[in-house]
Design a protein around this motif. Structure first.
Motif, PDB file in Angstrom:
ATOM      1  N   ALA A 156       0.819  -1.224   0.000  1.00 46.17           N
ATOM      2  CA  ALA A 156       0.000   0.000   0.000  1.00 46.17           C
ATOM      3  C   ALA A 156       0.847   1.266   0.000  1.00 46.17           C
ATOM      4  CB  ALA A 156      -0.933   0.000   1.212  1.00 46.17           C
ATOM      5  N   GLU A 157       1.822   1.322   0.900  1.00 46.05           N
ATOM      6  CA  GLU A 157       2.598   2.570   1.018  1.00 46.05           C
ATOM      7  C   GLU A 157       3.434   2.803  -0.242  1.00 46.05           C
ATOM      8  OE1 GLU A 157       3.601  -0.287   2.060  1.00 46.05           O
ATOM      9  OE2 GLU A 157       5.542  -0.292   3.083  1.00 46.05           O
ATOM     10  N   TYR A 158       3.936   1.721  -0.840  1.00 50.28           N
ATOM     11  CA  TYR A 158       4.751   1.824  -2.061  1.00 50.28           C
ATOM     12  C   TYR A 158       3.880   2.293  -3.229  1.00 50.28           C
ATOM     13  CZ  TYR A 158       8.073   0.253  -5.687  1.00 50.28           C
ATOM     14  OH  TYR A 158       8.944   0.183  -6.753  1.00 50.28           O
ATOM     15  N   SER A 159       2.712   1.656  -3.405  1.00 49.75           N
ATOM     16  CA  SER A 159       1.813   2.048  -4.506  1.00 49.75           C
ATOM     17  C   SER A 159       1.410   3.512  -4.382  1.00 49.75           C
ATOM     18  CB  SER A 159       0.538   1.194  -4.484  1.00 49.75           C
ATOM     19  OG  SER A 159       0.824  -0.102  -4.900  1.00 49.75           O
ATOM     20  N   ALA A 160       1.143   3.930  -3.156  1.00 55.72           N
ATOM     21  CA  ALA A 160       0.678   5.308  -2.936  1.00 55.72           C
ATOM     22  C   ALA A 160       1.776   6.325  -3.257  1.00 55.72           C
ATOM     23  CB  ALA A 160       0.206   5.471  -1.495  1.00 55.72           C
ATOM     24  N   THR A 161       3.006   6.063  -2.808  1.00 57.64           N
ATOM     25  CA  THR A 161       4.060   7.053  -3.074  1.00 57.64           C
ATOM     26  C   THR A 161       4.440   7.042  -4.553  1.00 57.64           C
ATOM     27  OG1 THR A 161       5.787   5.485  -2.400  1.00 57.64           O
ATOM     28  CG2 THR A 161       5.018   7.035  -0.741  1.00 57.64           C
ATOM     29  N   LYS A 162       4.426   5.858  -5.175  1.00 57.90           N
ATOM     30  CA  LYS A 162       4.785   5.796  -6.594  1.00 57.90           C
ATOM     31  C   LYS A 162       3.719   6.486  -7.454  1.00 57.90           C
ATOM     32  CE  LYS A 162       8.782   3.741  -6.449  1.00 57.90           C
ATOM     33  NZ  LYS A 162      10.002   4.443  -6.917  1.00 57.90           N
ATOM     34  N   ALA A 163       2.450   6.435  -7.013  1.00 56.49           N
ATOM     35  CA  ALA A 163       1.396   7.178  -7.712  1.00 56.49           C
ATOM     36  C   ALA A 163       1.578   8.676  -7.477  1.00 56.49           C
ATOM     37  CB  ALA A 163       0.022   6.713  -7.236  1.00 56.49           C
ATOM     38  N   GLY A 164       2.011   9.038  -6.287  1.00 59.92           N
ATOM     39  CA  GLY A 164       2.259  10.451  -5.974  1.00 59.92           C
ATOM     40  C   GLY A 164       3.302  11.067  -6.892  1.00 59.92           C
ATOM     41  N   ILE A 165       4.287  10.269  -7.256  1.00 62.37           N
ATOM     42  CA  ILE A 165       5.340  10.759  -8.168  1.00 62.37           C
ATOM     43  C   ILE A 165       4.723  11.238  -9.488  1.00 62.37           C
ATOM     44  CG2 ILE A 165       7.274   9.975  -9.622  1.00 62.37           C
ATOM     45  CD1 ILE A 165       8.148   8.189  -7.262  1.00 62.37           C
ATOM     46  N   ILE A 166       3.691  10.544  -9.946  1.00 64.09           N
ATOM     47  CA  ILE A 166       3.077  10.921 -11.229  1.00 64.09           C
ATOM     48  C   ILE A 166       2.428  12.307 -11.119  1.00 64.09           C
ATOM     49  CG2 ILE A 166       1.385  10.262 -13.000  1.00 64.09           C
ATOM     50  CD1 ILE A 166       3.910   8.420 -12.776  1.00 64.09           C
ATOM     51  N   GLY A 167       1.783  12.577 -10.003  1.00 67.52           N
ATOM     52  CA  GLY A 167       1.208  13.913  -9.799  1.00 67.52           C
ATOM     53  C   GLY A 167       2.292  14.978  -9.791  1.00 67.52           C
ATOM     54  N   LEU A 168       3.382  14.669  -9.130  1.00 66.86           N
ATOM     55  CA  LEU A 168       4.499  15.620  -9.062  1.00 66.86           C
ATOM     56  C   LEU A 168       5.086  15.869 -10.451  1.00 66.86           C
ATOM     57  CD1 LEU A 168       6.589  17.216  -7.343  1.00 66.86           C
ATOM     58  CD2 LEU A 168       7.876  15.076  -7.143  1.00 66.86           C
ATOM     59  N   VAL A 169       5.245  14.807 -11.218  1.00 65.78           N
ATOM     60  CA  VAL A 169       5.796  14.922 -12.572  1.00 65.78           C
ATOM     61  C   VAL A 169       4.877  15.783 -13.448  1.00 65.78           C
ATOM     62  CG1 VAL A 169       6.114  13.540 -14.702  1.00 65.78           C
ATOM     63  CG2 VAL A 169       7.223  12.838 -12.574  1.00 65.78           C
ATOM     64  N   ASN A 170       3.585  15.537 -13.358  1.00 66.67           N
ATOM     65  CA  ASN A 170       2.651  16.324 -14.167  1.00 66.67           C
ATOM     66  C   ASN A 170       2.719  17.804 -13.798  1.00 66.67           C
ATOM     67  OD1 ASN A 170       1.791  14.066 -15.510  1.00 66.67           O
ATOM     68  ND2 ASN A 170       0.000  13.721 -14.218  1.00 66.67           N
ATOM     69  N   ALA A 171       2.747  18.081 -12.502  1.00 63.14           N
ATOM     70  CA  ALA A 171       2.792  19.481 -12.049  1.00 63.14           C
ATOM     71  C   ALA A 171       4.088  20.148 -12.501  1.00 63.14           C
ATOM     72  CB  ALA A 171       2.661  19.533 -10.525  1.00 63.14           C
ATOM     73  N   ALA A 172       5.186  19.452 -12.322  1.00 65.81           N
ATOM     74  CA  ALA A 172       6.483  20.034 -12.700  1.00 65.81           C
ATOM     75  C   ALA A 172       6.559  20.233 -14.219  1.00 65.81           C
ATOM     76  CB  ALA A 172       7.614  19.127 -12.227  1.00 65.81           C
ATOM     77  N   ALA A 173       5.963  19.318 -14.979  1.00 56.90           N
ATOM     78  CA  ALA A 173       5.976  19.443 -16.446  1.00 56.90           C
ATOM     79  C   ALA A 173       5.197  20.679 -16.877  1.00 56.90           C
ATOM     80  CB  ALA A 173       5.383  18.188 -17.088  1.00 56.90           C
ATOM     81  N   VAL A 174       4.015  20.869 -16.292  1.00 57.11           N
ATOM     82  CA  VAL A 174       3.167  22.010 -16.669  1.00 57.11           C
ATOM     83  C   VAL A 174       3.842  23.342 -16.291  1.00 57.11           C
ATOM     84  CG1 VAL A 174       1.027  23.188 -16.054  1.00 57.11           C
ATOM     85  CG2 VAL A 174       0.978  20.775 -16.620  1.00 57.11           C
ATOM     86  N   GLU A 175       4.411  23.380 -15.104  1.00 60.05           N
ATOM     87  CA  GLU A 175       4.996  24.647 -14.640  1.00 60.05           C
ATOM     88  C   GLU A 175       6.250  25.042 -15.415  1.00 60.05           C
ATOM     89  OE1 GLU A 175       5.771  24.736 -10.437  1.00 60.05           O
ATOM     90  OE2 GLU A 175       3.648  24.485  -9.919  1.00 60.05           O
ATOM     91  N   ASN A 176       6.960  24.055 -15.957  1.00 58.19           N
ATOM     92  CA  ASN A 176       8.295  24.363 -16.467  1.00 58.19           C
ATOM     93  C   ASN A 176       8.490  24.162 -17.966  1.00 58.19           C
ATOM     94  OD1 ASN A 176       9.814  25.092 -13.928  1.00 58.19           O
ATOM     95  ND2 ASN A 176       8.771  23.180 -13.353  1.00 58.19           N
ATOM     96  N   ALA A 177       7.408  23.783 -18.659  1.00 57.93           N
ATOM     97  CA  ALA A 177       7.528  23.584 -20.109  1.00 57.93           C
ATOM     98  C   ALA A 177       7.997  24.877 -20.787  1.00 57.93           C
ATOM     99  CB  ALA A 177       6.189  23.128 -20.685  1.00 57.93           C
ATOM    100  N   LYS A 178       7.539  26.023 -20.274  1.00 62.25           N
ATOM    101  CA  LYS A 178       7.903  27.302 -20.913  1.00 62.25           C
ATOM    102  C   LYS A 178       9.403  27.615 -20.804  1.00 62.25           C
ATOM    103  CE  LYS A 178       6.212  29.948 -16.873  1.00 62.25           C
ATOM    104  NZ  LYS A 178       5.427  28.879 -16.235  1.00 62.25           N
ATOM    105  N   TYR A 179      10.088  26.896 -19.928  1.00 60.37           N
ATOM    106  CA  TYR A 179      11.546  27.080 -19.811  1.00 60.37           C
ATOM    107  C   TYR A 179      12.319  26.002 -20.581  1.00 60.37           C
ATOM    108  CZ  TYR A 179       9.928  29.879 -15.869  1.00 60.37           C
ATOM    109  OH  TYR A 179       9.282  30.790 -15.087  1.00 60.37           O
ATOM    110  N   ASN A 180      11.595  25.263 -21.433  1.00 61.90           N
ATOM    111  CA  ASN A 180      12.243  24.191 -22.195  1.00 61.90           C
ATOM    112  C   ASN A 180      12.760  23.077 -21.264  1.00 61.90           C
ATOM    113  OD1 ASN A 180      13.146  22.932 -24.553  1.00 61.90           O
ATOM    114  ND2 ASN A 180      15.186  23.821 -24.354  1.00 61.90           N
ATOM    115  N   ILE A 181      12.000  22.863 -20.193  1.00 66.97           N
ATOM    116  CA  ILE A 181      12.343  21.767 -19.275  1.00 66.97           C
ATOM    117  C   ILE A 181      11.248  20.708 -19.408  1.00 66.97           C
ATOM    118  CG2 ILE A 181      12.637  21.103 -16.847  1.00 66.97           C
ATOM    119  CD1 ILE A 181      13.446  24.115 -16.380  1.00 66.97           C
ATOM    120  N   ARG A 182      11.667  19.486 -19.656  1.00 65.38           N
ATOM    121  CA  ARG A 182      10.718  18.376 -19.775  1.00 65.38           C
ATOM    122  C   ARG A 182      10.802  17.491 -18.541  1.00 65.38           C
ATOM    123  NH1 ARG A 182      11.830  14.880 -23.179  1.00 65.38           N
ATOM    124  NH2 ARG A 182      14.012  15.374 -23.536  1.00 65.38           N
TER     125      ARG A 182
END
Ligand code: NAD
Length: 253
Positions: A151-177
């Motif tokens: 449970a704890e592993y699945s939850a944190t690994k799913a959390g990473i996806i939210g973080l990746v999406n947020a970081a991608a949206v915020e930083n695409a304008k700086y040419n950061i993927r």
């Protein structure tokens, strides 16, 4: 990857080490990050890395001061940070959710989720200033579909996806993927609990594996390393906020 600067966390582990090898063979400069300096130095020695081309960091990814220091040391040495492979992780405690202690939950969140927050936050100002960067994080197919006792592993690994999406949206304008990888069963030290959960023994190994993974074999660390190379390279220039399975079709079963 010639002269690209990459930070790799969990560098002394199976996937991390294979990725260090893949990048250094192509001429990259690598900061190897793992829990203890001695682990990192051992890895560098095993891979016969050129001392001029790597930096060894003993750093617990759940300690933000150490993370900041490690990222700064990388920039101070090479004057840029092209790629972050945020990969350090720990497996689940193989307990039912009802049996998890506060410490079990905190520990996984601290390493597998906060560790990624801290590294993303630390490298982004450098990447924003240089208007260029690629961040790749290691999630898991466990984020998509859990089994018992993780449970704890699945939850944190799913959390990473939210973080990746947020970081991608915020930083695409700086040419950061910013992208993620969902490894399935990859043959490293971490595989043992997975085997236990799925009842694989030496006797039924081949047959059971084929039932679990359509491609009929465990993934190898090099399979993930090559995907990291792709996501770090210009070949993936139009890909951001994506998560790619590297699991031999495991998720399909
Ligand atoms: P591994 O155990 O060989 O490597 C993990 C590395 O992370 C180890 O070297 C360990 O020392 C390091 N580490 C752990 N906690 C740390 C901390 N607090 N600070 C710094 N370093 C720390 O396992 P691996 O299979 O190479 O795992 C790499 C990543 O892949 C992990 O995030 C893991 O969850 C993920 N993953 C692995 C599999 C698999 O089947 N092996 C499947 C899905 C996802």
């Amino acid at each position: 990857m010639n002269r690209k600067v990459i930070i790799i966390t969990g560098a002394a582990g199976g996937i991390g080490k294979a990725t260090v090898k893949a990048f250094t063979e192509l001429g990259a400069y690598v900061t190897l990050v793992d829990l203890r300096l001695v682990l990192v130095e051992k890895t560098a020695k095993e891979l016969q890395l050129d001392p001029e081309k790597y930096l060894a960091c003993g750093c617990d990814v759940s300690n933000s001061s150490l993370v900041n220091a490690c990222v700064k040391a990388t920039y101070d040495k090479w004057g840029k940070i092209d790629v972050l492979f945020s990969n350090a992780g720990i497996s689940s405690q193989s307990k039912l959710l009802v049996d998890l202690t506060d410490a079990d939950i905190d520990n996984n969140i601290n390493v597998c989720l906060k560790g990624n927050f801290y590294f993303f936050r630390a490298v982004l100002p450098y990447m924003i200033a240089q208007r260029n960067g690629s961040i790749i994080a290691t999630s898991s197919v466990g984020a998509l579909r859990s089994h018992e006792l993780m449970a704890e592993y699945s939850a944190t690994k799913a959390g990473i996806i939210g973080l990746v999406n947020a970081a991608a949206v915020e930083n695409a304008k700086y040419n950061i993927r910013v992208n993620a990888i969902y490894p399935g069963g990859i043959q490293t030290k971490m595989i043992a609990p997975f085997e236990f959960v799925n009842g694989i023994t030496d006797d039924n190994r081949e047959e059971k594996l084929k039932q679990l993974i359509p491609i009929g074999r465990y993934g190898q660390p090099e399979d993930v390393a090559e995907l990291v190379l792709f996501l770090a390279s210009e070949a993936s220039r139009n890909i951001t906020g994506e998560a790619i399975r590297c699991d031999g079709g495991e998720y399909l079963f």
